[in-house]
Design a protein around this motif. Structure first.
Motif, short mmCIF file in Angstrom:
data_model
loop_
_atom_site.label_atom_id
_atom_site.label_comp_id
_atom_site.label_asym_id
_atom_site.label_seq_id
_atom_site.Cartn_x
_atom_site.Cartn_y
_atom_site.Cartn_z
N UNK A 181 15.20 -1.85 -9.97
CA UNK A 181 14.25 -0.91 -9.35
C UNK A 181 13.66 -1.40 -8.04
N UNK A 182 13.52 -2.71 -7.86
CA UNK A 182 13.00 -3.21 -6.59
C UNK A 182 13.88 -2.76 -5.43
N UNK A 206 9.07 7.33 -7.82
CA UNK A 206 8.89 5.92 -7.53
C UNK A 206 7.54 5.69 -6.85
N UNK A 207 6.80 4.72 -7.33
CA UNK A 207 5.52 4.37 -6.72
C UNK A 207 5.74 3.27 -5.70
N UNK A 208 5.78 3.64 -4.43
CA UNK A 208 6.01 2.66 -3.37
C UNK A 208 4.71 2.10 -2.80
N UNK A 209 3.57 2.46 -3.41
CA UNK A 209 2.29 2.02 -2.87
C UNK A 209 2.16 0.51 -2.72
N UNK A 210 2.42 -0.28 -3.77
CA UNK A 210 2.31 -1.74 -3.62
C UNK A 210 3.27 -2.30 -2.57
N UNK A 211 4.47 -1.76 -2.50
CA UNK A 211 5.43 -2.26 -1.52
C UNK A 211 4.98 -1.91 -0.10
N UNK A 212 4.43 -0.71 0.08
CA UNK A 212 3.91 -0.35 1.41
C UNK A 212 2.78 -1.31 1.81
N UNK A 213 1.92 -1.62 0.85
CA UNK A 213 0.82 -2.55 1.15
C UNK A 213 1.35 -3.92 1.53
N UNK A 214 2.39 -4.38 0.82
CA UNK A 214 2.99 -5.68 1.16
C UNK A 214 3.64 -5.62 2.53
N UNK A 318 9.66 -4.77 -13.37
CA UNK A 318 9.75 -4.58 -11.92
C UNK A 318 8.86 -3.45 -11.44
N UNK A 319 8.72 -2.41 -12.26
CA UNK A 319 7.94 -1.23 -11.88
C UNK A 319 6.49 -1.31 -12.34
N UNK A 320 6.09 -2.44 -12.95
CA UNK A 320 4.71 -2.59 -13.38
C UNK A 320 4.35 -1.78 -14.61
N UNK A 321 5.36 -1.40 -15.40
CA UNK A 321 5.12 -0.54 -16.57
C UNK A 321 4.95 -1.41 -17.82
N UNK A 337 0.25 -8.89 -13.00
CA UNK A 337 0.82 -8.76 -11.65
C UNK A 337 0.50 -7.38 -11.07
N UNK A 338 0.63 -6.33 -11.90
CA UNK A 338 0.37 -4.98 -11.41
C UNK A 338 -1.11 -4.77 -11.10
N UNK A 339 -1.99 -5.47 -11.82
CA UNK A 339 -3.42 -5.30 -11.61
C UNK A 339 -4.05 -6.33 -10.70
N UNK A 340 -3.24 -7.15 -10.06
CA UNK A 340 -3.77 -8.22 -9.22
C UNK A 340 -4.49 -7.66 -7.99
N UNK A 341 -5.31 -8.50 -7.39
CA UNK A 341 -6.08 -8.09 -6.21
C UNK A 341 -5.23 -8.02 -4.95
N UNK A 342 -4.00 -8.50 -5.01
CA UNK A 342 -3.07 -8.44 -3.88
C UNK A 342 -1.80 -7.73 -4.35
N UNK A 343 -1.01 -7.17 -3.43
CA UNK A 343 0.27 -6.58 -3.84
C UNK A 343 1.27 -7.66 -4.25
N UNK A 344 1.80 -7.53 -5.45
CA UNK A 344 2.80 -8.47 -5.96
C UNK A 344 4.05 -7.66 -6.28
N UNK A 345 5.15 -7.99 -5.63
CA UNK A 345 6.41 -7.27 -5.79
C UNK A 345 7.34 -8.12 -6.65
N UNK A 346 7.82 -7.54 -7.73
CA UNK A 346 8.68 -8.25 -8.68
C UNK A 346 10.11 -7.73 -8.59
N UNK A 347 11.07 -8.62 -8.84
CA UNK A 347 12.46 -8.20 -8.85
C UNK A 347 13.38 -9.36 -9.17
#
Length: 371
Positions: A181-182, A206-214, A318-321, A337-347
């Motif tokens: 999914x990443x 697809x929720x691209x919000x965290x990736x956009x923030x990164x 990967x999708x924070x689910x 990871x999904x709830x962290x104060x910074x964007x964390x992208x997993x893959x």
């Protein structure tokens, strides 16, 4: 007489299972439809074979469907059979979901290289091939037993069969393929995709919000970025050229699958060790003190712990689910990871190779990102 080049596109069976697994499969199949259309536009091909359990779904003028078993193929044996049955002299192999960023000019240059060669293996990555051109194709027949998977094509045919090697320069177009999914999230932000893939990704929730923030952080000077896992040196170097961020790199366990370390339970991760010492909650609470965004290859962490996870679990993480994950450690890791104060992208490993290269291409031009 003009050189005779045959293209073989291998596409797996239609996937079933949880949503993220089906989403990745839909994207892989869409990319395969696109590459077949691109190959049909190339005048230098003798034939195009599409090998799949539902090969008829890819039937179109100039394309020969080859129905295969629904079981995962032994790539070497399948290619050897096709080479012999279809009298293939020069072979262009493309895996399902491979090369979603290849354009027509790149394919034309590859075909021209094969047409002019007496002996050659040309691939996107000698250590992990997603596509490869082989001259003569009979070399695949001779090495068939050594090619259970396509990622071995470049290495085996150059090192063991002795074919001269051409490895494409590292770039998003040559190193990004669709496995997790990443990859879908990153491709969703890339403009100018081929039509089947673009339409498929646009239709997925697809929720691209965290990736956009990164990505915004990558484009902002003096921000801090963590890369952890099987970091591609080329992607790291590219990020250093296009971004003015402070980059903290923890490169570990490259080659863990190919070397057999993962299968033997020998993987050791410094990051996983730190998480164990700190505790997951304490680690994720402290992480924002030394990074504004993080890209983490979670497969290294899981291999360190000896976790054997199915695709549904891997992709849900990967999708924070986290609510879709039964494994307690992976669910806790994913939720934090999904709830962290910074964007964390997993893959997986592509996150820190082709995906990161694609993100780097968006940084210097300030390219608009898709919906």
């Amino acid at each position: 007489m003009p050189a005779s080049i045959s293209a073989v596109v291998m596409v797996g069976p239609v996937a079933s299972g949880p949503e993220p697994v089906r989403w990745v499969d839909l994207a892989r199949r869409a990319a395969a439809h696109d590459v077949v259309d691109q190959l049909r536009r190339q005048p230098g091909l003798r034939q195009i074979l599409v090998v799949s359990p539902d090969a008829e779904a890819f039937a179109s003028p100039g394309v020969t469907p080859v129905v295969s078993s629904p079981a995962p193929p032994h790539v070497g044996h399948e290619l050897a059979r096709l080479v012999q049955a279809h009298a293939i002299d020069r072979l262009l192999y493309v895996g399902g979901g491979a090369g979603p960023l290849l354009d027509d000019d790149m394919l034309a240059a590859l075909i021209a290289r094969l047409a002019g060669a007496e002996a050659l293996v040309a691939t996107n990555n000698v250590y992990s091939s997603d596509w490869a051109g082989v001259v003569p194709a009979s070399a695949v027949v001779a090495c068939a037993d050594r090619l259970p998977r396509d990622n071995m094509l470049g290495w085996v045919l150059s090192e063991e069969a002795g074919l001269p090697l051409h490895a494409a320069p590292p770039a998003a177009a040559t190193r990004l393929d669709i496995d997790t999914p990443a990859d879908l999230l990153v491709l969703r932000l890339v403009p100018g995709l081929q039509p089947h893939l673009a339409a498929t990704l646009a239709a997925l929730p697809l929720n691209t919000g965290p990736l956009r923030a990164a990505l915004d952080i990558l484009a902002t000077p003096a921000r801090r970025v963590l890369l952890a896992g099987r970091v591609s040196p080329e992607a790291w170097q590219r990020l250093n050229r296009v971004s003015r961020c402070w980059v903290r790199v923890l490169a570990e366990e490259r080659g863990m699958v190919a070397s057999g370390r993962a299968a033997r339970g020998e993987v050791y991760s410094l990051l996983a060790d730190l998480m164990e010492r700190e505790g997951l909650e304490a680690f994720f609470a402290r992480l924002p003190a030394w990074a504004d965004a993080a890209f983490i290859d979670s497969r290294v962490l899981w291999a360190h712990h000896g976790f054997e996870l199915d695709a549904g679990t891997r992709f849900a993480s990967d999708l924070g689910r986290a609510d879709d994950i039964d494994h307690p450690w992976v669910a806790a890791f994913t939720r934090l990871a999904a709830g962290a104060a910074i964007p964390i992208i997993l893959g997986g490993h592509t996150l820190l190779a082709g995906d990161l290269l694609a993100l780097c291409d968006l940084v210097p031009a300030g390219a608009p990102v898709g919906p």
